[in-house]
Motif scaffolding. Sequence first.
Motif, short mmCIF file in Angstrom:
data_model
loop_
_atom_site.label_atom_id
_atom_site.label_comp_id
_atom_site.label_asym_id
_atom_site.label_seq_id
_atom_site.Cartn_x
_atom_site.Cartn_y
_atom_site.Cartn_z
N VAL A 169 7.03 -12.96 2.36
CA VAL A 169 6.43 -12.28 1.20
C VAL A 169 6.12 -13.32 0.12
CG1 VAL A 169 6.80 -10.59 -0.63
CG2 VAL A 169 7.57 -10.09 1.68
N THR A 170 7.08 -14.20 -0.15
CA THR A 170 6.90 -15.25 -1.15
C THR A 170 5.77 -16.19 -0.74
OG1 THR A 170 9.22 -15.16 -1.80
CG2 THR A 170 8.05 -17.19 -2.31
N GLN A 171 5.77 -16.59 0.54
CA GLN A 171 4.74 -17.51 1.05
C GLN A 171 3.35 -16.91 0.89
OE1 GLN A 171 5.33 -20.52 2.05
NE2 GLN A 171 3.34 -21.12 2.85
N SER A 172 3.24 -15.60 1.07
CA SER A 172 1.93 -14.93 1.01
C SER A 172 1.49 -14.66 -0.42
CB SER A 172 1.99 -13.60 1.77
OG SER A 172 2.34 -13.81 3.11
N GLY A 194 11.39 -0.63 4.28
CA GLY A 194 11.20 -1.74 5.21
C GLY A 194 9.82 -2.35 5.03
N LEU A 195 9.26 -2.83 6.13
CA LEU A 195 7.93 -3.42 6.09
C LEU A 195 6.84 -2.36 5.98
CD1 LEU A 195 8.16 -6.16 8.86
CD2 LEU A 195 8.07 -6.52 6.41
N GLY A 196 7.20 -1.10 6.29
CA GLY A 196 6.17 -0.08 6.40
C GLY A 196 5.53 -0.16 7.78
N ASP A 197 4.58 0.72 8.05
CA ASP A 197 3.93 0.74 9.37
C ASP A 197 2.83 -0.30 9.44
OD1 ASP A 197 5.53 2.82 10.28
OD2 ASP A 197 4.19 4.35 9.47
N GLY A 249 7.36 -3.70 -3.07
CA GLY A 249 6.12 -3.82 -3.83
C GLY A 249 6.22 -3.15 -5.18
N TYR A 250 6.80 -1.95 -5.20
CA TYR A 250 6.98 -1.19 -6.45
C TYR A 250 7.84 -1.98 -7.44
CZ TYR A 250 9.39 2.21 -9.47
OH TYR A 250 9.94 2.86 -10.54
N LEU A 251 8.95 -2.51 -6.94
CA LEU A 251 9.90 -3.21 -7.81
C LEU A 251 9.29 -4.48 -8.38
CD1 LEU A 251 12.78 -3.05 -8.87
CD2 LEU A 251 13.55 -4.29 -6.87
N ILE A 252 8.60 -5.23 -7.52
CA ILE A 252 7.99 -6.49 -7.95
C ILE A 252 6.86 -6.23 -8.94
CG2 ILE A 252 6.58 -8.43 -7.14
CD1 ILE A 252 8.42 -8.46 -4.61
N ILE A 253 6.02 -5.24 -8.63
CA ILE A 253 4.84 -5.01 -9.47
C ILE A 253 5.23 -4.42 -10.81
CG2 ILE A 253 3.88 -2.68 -9.13
CD1 ILE A 253 2.09 -6.00 -8.48
N ASN A 300 0.21 -7.42 6.38
CA ASN A 300 1.60 -7.13 6.08
C ASN A 300 1.68 -6.03 5.03
OD1 ASN A 300 4.12 -7.48 4.35
ND2 ASN A 300 4.61 -8.70 6.14
N PRO A 301 2.30 -4.89 5.35
CA PRO A 301 2.29 -3.76 4.41
C PRO A 301 2.89 -4.07 3.04
CG PRO A 301 3.01 -3.04 6.59
CD PRO A 301 2.95 -4.54 6.63
N ILE A 302 3.91 -4.93 2.97
CA ILE A 302 4.50 -5.27 1.67
C ILE A 302 3.50 -6.04 0.82
CG2 ILE A 302 6.28 -6.65 0.49
CD1 ILE A 302 8.21 -6.00 2.67
N VAL A 303 2.91 -7.08 1.40
CA VAL A 303 1.94 -7.92 0.68
C VAL A 303 0.72 -7.09 0.29
CG1 VAL A 303 0.46 -9.97 0.84
CG2 VAL A 303 2.76 -10.02 1.83
N SER A 304 0.27 -6.27 1.22
CA SER A 304 -0.91 -5.42 0.98
C SER A 304 -0.66 -4.46 -0.18
CB SER A 304 -1.25 -4.64 2.26
OG SER A 304 -2.37 -3.85 2.07
N SER A 305 0.53 -3.84 -0.21
CA SER A 305 0.83 -2.88 -1.28
C SER A 305 0.97 -3.58 -2.63
CB SER A 305 2.10 -2.09 -0.97
OG SER A 305 3.25 -2.90 -1.07
N ILE A 306 1.56 -4.80 -2.64
CA ILE A 306 1.65 -5.58 -3.87
C ILE A 306 0.24 -5.88 -4.39
CG2 ILE A 306 2.28 -7.85 -4.84
CD1 ILE A 306 4.75 -7.81 -3.03
#
Length: 647
Positions: free
Chosen positions: A185-188, A338-341, A531-535, A598-604
Amino acid sequence: MVDYLPEDAQSTQALTIMEGEFTASVPNTRVMIHDVTVQEALLFKEQLSNIEGVTDVIWLDDVMDLKMPLEMADQEMVESYFKDGKALFSISVDNGAEVEATDAIYAMIGENDAIAGEAVDTATSQKMAGTESMYAAALLVPIIILILVLSTTSWIEPVFFLTAIGVSVLINLGTNIFIGEVSFVTQSVAPILQLAVSLDYAIFLLHSFSDYRKKTNNPEEAMQLAMKKSFPAITASAATTFFGFTALMLMQFEIGSDLGLNLVKGILLSFISVMVFLPALTLMFYKWMDKTKHKSFVPSFKGTGEKLLKLKAPSLILVFAILVPAFLAQSNTQFTYGLGDQPETTRAGSDFKLIEETFGESTPLVLLVPKGDLVKEAQLVEKLENIDHVTSVISYVNAIGSVIPPEYLDESITKDFFSENYSRIILYTSVGKEGDVPFSIVETVHEEAAYYYDNEALLLGESVTLYDIKNTVARDNVVVNTLTVVTIAIVLLITFKSISIPLVLLITIQSAVWINLSVPYFTNTPLVFVGYLIISTVQLAATVDYAILLSEAYNEHRKEMPALQAIKKTLDEKIFSISISASILSSVGFILWITSSNPIVSSIGLLLGRGALLAFIMVVCFLPAMLLVFDKVIKKTTLKANFYEEK
């Protein structure tokens, strides 16, 4: 994800014990083979077992004697592993071997068969982290150059901006070698976010330098004056972002601290680069700026302030009308932990769908209980088999029997069930890995095991990890958001020497954050919690700069003219600068959303893109109205306000 849980989390402790006691790990992947007989499926099982990184393969022969006709066995159990000529294997892939093992499985099964699960998600994320970052950067840099070319009057100036920040991004990436490892996540996210958030510093400095070049013929003097003039704005901007990202470092779920540390390093390096490297670079090559001048592509914004102030009353009414619903909605959004789908456009996503359509959902849990009492274990297994949504339980007492002591059997038969201190029980559930039902199963299994073994029983598996993540980040959410607001409020208090201005600015930007985070609730879209927490931190820390820029200019003009005239002039002068910053940050967000699988990166990315746009709208429509409404309060609560007074 499990690597980032605190060490005292139950699933972390359970995983450490199981890795020390057993050779096989938790089943974390499912492989489906089409058009096979039972005998052919057994051959495939052997081939899967021989793949490096695969520690265990579970199939039908592990839960029943295949000498017995399948028609006589429990059909629900049989169809969990073998159905319509399709065989479904549960396999365990070693931590760290996901990429190599899944690549070997793909090579073995070809295009027609399917593989899905935690190991596939991890492998996909690891592969995509680097390539997708490059892809995002390749799309983003031309867009940023275009925005910067439009915002300057020199063809070469955008190169100076990108060089100053690009150098700091590269140095930041290089310093990660001292950390040892960073999350995908950090790398992306971190390099692109650092570029977007800190580009403002370079823009502030060089715009100020251009202004002073018109007042003095000496470039060095112009740079000295520009540095002195822009230093407070750049420092305030960097400080709000710095403290916002510092708050992420206090998360117990350490993926936040991983990203926070990278962004804190990045902001410091960008600040140093803009205040030390960029002035030197500019003075070396300022003649290039003169030679590559072009006419401004941007029309005059004179009169914009007057038009925007017509929205003063509607914007106040609208924001205050939706503020409470937005706050309640964003705190009641449905989260995934998690990562999401994976998207269905990817192989991992389409394979998951194929397996789910044939065999339904299946999530394994592993329960470790103290070894020795087979009667007690048999009673527990019976209870576990009766839990709703548990499709099968694999243990020594139901696979071999509680009558036969394990000492009488060969170790090759018992090693998967017993270690030196523990007995291992595997459960399969017919529900997903997270949500109300999966988490209630985790709680029920905990309760049943605790009845027989008190706190000595340990549970692990993806559902358990996500259950622990949920409980960990719930605490993180309160701490991070509170700390972000408090630290940014202190920075604003020092910057403006005012009690009321920080409140007005925080209400403006926090409203934009709540509106942004409420959208998933109203669209009934689950939101990845990381994503929610970071954003919720990043949007507040990054976009409060727009409000600072507008408020500082307003304060200066307010010393020379009445409030209405001051806000009109401020909007005319600053709307373009704010729109440049917002368009860059918004572009970064939307490109991350578009390019990342990646669902986490995409949602961020989606939250960041939408959040920057909302913050821009709030700062140019709602904030001016707030400054006018509270003008008298601001005057009384600001140290040495020296506001202009009409005679």
